[in-house]
Enzyme design. Structure first.
Site, PDB file in Angstrom:
ATOM      1  N   PRO A  88      71.270 -90.981  48.586  1.00 33.58           N
ATOM      2  CA  PRO A  88      72.554 -90.977  49.285  1.00 33.58           C
ATOM      3  C   PRO A  88      73.576 -91.909  48.611  1.00 33.58           C
ATOM      4  O   PRO A  88      74.771 -91.793  48.823  1.00 33.58           O
ATOM      5  CB  PRO A  88      72.216 -91.490  50.686  1.00 33.58           C
ATOM      6  CG  PRO A  88      70.746 -91.375  50.812  1.00 33.58           C
ATOM      7  CD  PRO A  88      70.182 -91.492  49.437  1.00 33.58           C
ATOM      8  N   GLU A 116      62.430 -95.360  53.241  1.00 31.92           N
ATOM      9  CA  GLU A 116      63.718 -96.053  53.335  1.00 31.92           C
ATOM     10  C   GLU A 116      64.406 -96.110  51.995  1.00 31.92           C
ATOM     11  O   GLU A 116      65.550 -96.493  51.880  1.00 31.92           O
ATOM     12  CB  GLU A 116      63.503 -97.492  53.849  1.00 31.92           C
ATOM     13  CG  GLU A 116      63.178 -97.554  55.312  1.00 31.92           C
ATOM     14  CD  GLU A 116      64.151 -96.728  56.144  1.00 31.92           C
ATOM     15  OE1 GLU A 116      63.696 -95.775  56.791  1.00 31.92           O
ATOM     16  OE2 GLU A 116      65.362 -97.022  56.098  1.00 31.92           O
ATOM     17  N   ARG A 153      71.869 -70.937  38.519  1.00 31.33           N
ATOM     18  CA  ARG A 153      72.789 -69.807  38.705  1.00 31.33           C
ATOM     19  C   ARG A 153      73.838 -69.743  37.601  1.00 31.33           C
ATOM     20  O   ARG A 153      74.422 -68.706  37.340  1.00 31.33           O
ATOM     21  CB  ARG A 153      73.509 -69.928  40.050  1.00 31.33           C
ATOM     22  CG  ARG A 153      72.642 -69.755  41.270  1.00 31.33           C
ATOM     23  CD  ARG A 153      73.451 -70.050  42.524  1.00 31.33           C
ATOM     24  NE  ARG A 153      74.541 -69.101  42.668  1.00 31.33           N
ATOM     25  CZ  ARG A 153      74.418 -67.968  43.366  1.00 31.33           C
ATOM     26  NH1 ARG A 153      73.286 -67.657  43.950  1.00 31.33           N
ATOM     27  NH2 ARG A 153      75.437 -67.141  43.467  1.00 31.33           N
ATOM     28  N   ASP A 168      82.866 -68.492  40.660  1.00 30.44           N
ATOM     29  CA  ASP A 168      84.222 -68.421  40.124  1.00 30.44           C
ATOM     30  C   ASP A 168      85.192 -69.207  40.998  1.00 30.44           C
ATOM     31  O   ASP A 168      85.928 -70.055  40.528  1.00 30.44           O
ATOM     32  CB  ASP A 168      84.671 -66.945  40.142  1.00 30.44           C
ATOM     33  CG  ASP A 168      84.531 -66.367  38.747  1.00 30.44           C
ATOM     34  OD1 ASP A 168      84.768 -65.168  38.575  1.00 30.44           O
ATOM     35  OD2 ASP A 168      84.200 -67.164  37.839  1.00 30.44           O
TER      36      ASP A 168
HETATM   37  O1  LIG Z   1      68.816 -88.565  51.419  1.00 30.69           O
HETATM   38  C1  LIG Z   1      68.846 -88.192  50.286  1.00 30.69           C
HETATM   39  O2  LIG Z   1      67.743 -88.282  49.500  1.00 30.69           O
HETATM   40  C2  LIG Z   1      66.586 -88.694  50.208  1.00 30.69           C
HETATM   41  C3  LIG Z   1      66.218 -90.087  49.851  1.00 30.69           C
HETATM   42  C4  LIG Z   1      66.270 -90.493  48.524  1.00 30.69           C
HETATM   43  C5  LIG Z   1      65.925 -91.799  48.222  1.00 30.69           C
HETATM   44  C6  LIG Z   1      65.523 -92.648  49.233  1.00 30.69           C
HETATM   45  C7  LIG Z   1      65.494 -92.218  50.541  1.00 30.69           C
HETATM   46  C8  LIG Z   1      65.836 -90.924  50.853  1.00 30.69           C
HETATM   47  C9  LIG Z   1      70.044 -87.605  49.673  1.00 30.69           C
HETATM   48  C10 LIG Z   1      71.242 -87.364  50.308  1.00 30.69           C
HETATM   49  N1  LIG Z   1      72.070 -86.835  49.424  1.00 30.69           N
HETATM   50  N2  LIG Z   1      71.421 -86.730  48.248  1.00 30.69           N
HETATM   51  C11 LIG Z   1      70.178 -87.197  48.382  1.00 30.69           C
END
Ligand SMILES: O=C(OCc1ccccc1)c1cn[nH]c1
Length: 238
Positions: A88, A116, A153, A168
């Site tokens: 995230p 976490e 894709r 596109d």
């Molecule tokens: O939550 C995500 O990945 C899960 C994740 C990754 C690393 C540690 C904890 C959780 C994520 C959201 N947007 N892109 C990836």
């Protein structure tokens, strides 16, 4: 194009890639996906991949050692690859970044975290940290699949040589236009007349208008660099 995915849930990746356009691209040999279970890169009999966080706090943190061992195992063949950590906290993934990955990378390693988070020191071994959106998933696997799907894709020949209108429109910076197919009248809900007219010029203009209208309504942030022609059409809509 080759994707190597590091995860503690290989089945999530393996199940998804068998279906649809990805399945076809795999069968055609246009893309190869290899999935590695991080637990195979642990050194204890319980195949432990996480531990309590230094500094306290809720939840568990994924340990660096399995990631390090897996990355070193992949790098042994000395082939170039882009290592991408899904999280995230990463750079926002967009169609443009998908295009860039497709053009620049012959091979990508997609590193999937859970819990976490993962030990910060893993980032010393990755090239990019990428987020697919402003929300927290329970694991990076879904984000890895989004990247694989959207990049594949774009590979010439992957979609049977016709990139869909959706790619596109996103590349041009709009949302897509509305789509209709048979029946012409479903419980009184009719297909717009213009689409039955056979007048391709008129249809193209209608579709452009609809795409701009949808974009203005749902994603005005995408309307920053419009061509003068598109600006004129947009002005007519306002
Ligand atoms: O939550 C995500 O990945 C899960 C994740 C990754 C690393 C540690 C904890 C959780 C994520 C959201 N947007 N892109 C990836």
């Amino acid at each position: 194009m080759k994707f190597e995915v590091l995860t503690i849930f290989p089945e999530i990746i393996e199940c998804y890639i068998k279906h649809g356009v990805l399945g076809k691209a795999l069968n055609k040999g246009i893309v190869e996906v290899k999935v590695y279970n991080l637990r195979d890169f642990t050194s204890d009999k319980h195949k432990k991949v996480d531990d309590y966080p230094y500094g306290g706090g809720a939840g568990m943190v994924m340990q660096i050692e399995p990631f390090y061992n897996a990355i070193m195992h992949l790098k042994a063949d000395e082939k170039p690859r882009k290592l991408v950590l899904l999280s995230p906290q990463g750079r926002k993934f967009t169609q443009k970044l998908a295009q860039k990955f497709m053009e620049e990378s012959k091979a990508m390693v997609l590193i999937c975290g859970r819990y976490e988070g993962i030990d910060e020191r893993v980032k010393a071994f990755v090239d990019e940290e990428v987020s697919i959106g402003d929300y927290v998933l329970s694991g990076g696997e879904l984000a890895a699949l989004v990247i694989i799907d959207s990049v594949v894709r774009l590979i010439p020949g992957a979609l049977g040589d016709e990139l869909s209108a959706v790619e596109d429109s996103f590349m041009k910076g709009f949302l897509d236009y509305p789509h209709y197919t048979r029946p012409e009248d479903f419980k009184g809900m009719k297909v717009p007349e213009v689409l039955l007219s056979g007048d391709h010029k008129k249809i193209a203009l209608w579709r452009k208008r609809q795409a701009l209208k949808n974009t203005l309504k749902n994603r005005p942030d995408l309307l920053k660099n419009l061509s003068p022609e598109d600006m004129r059409i947009l002005k007519e809509l306002c």
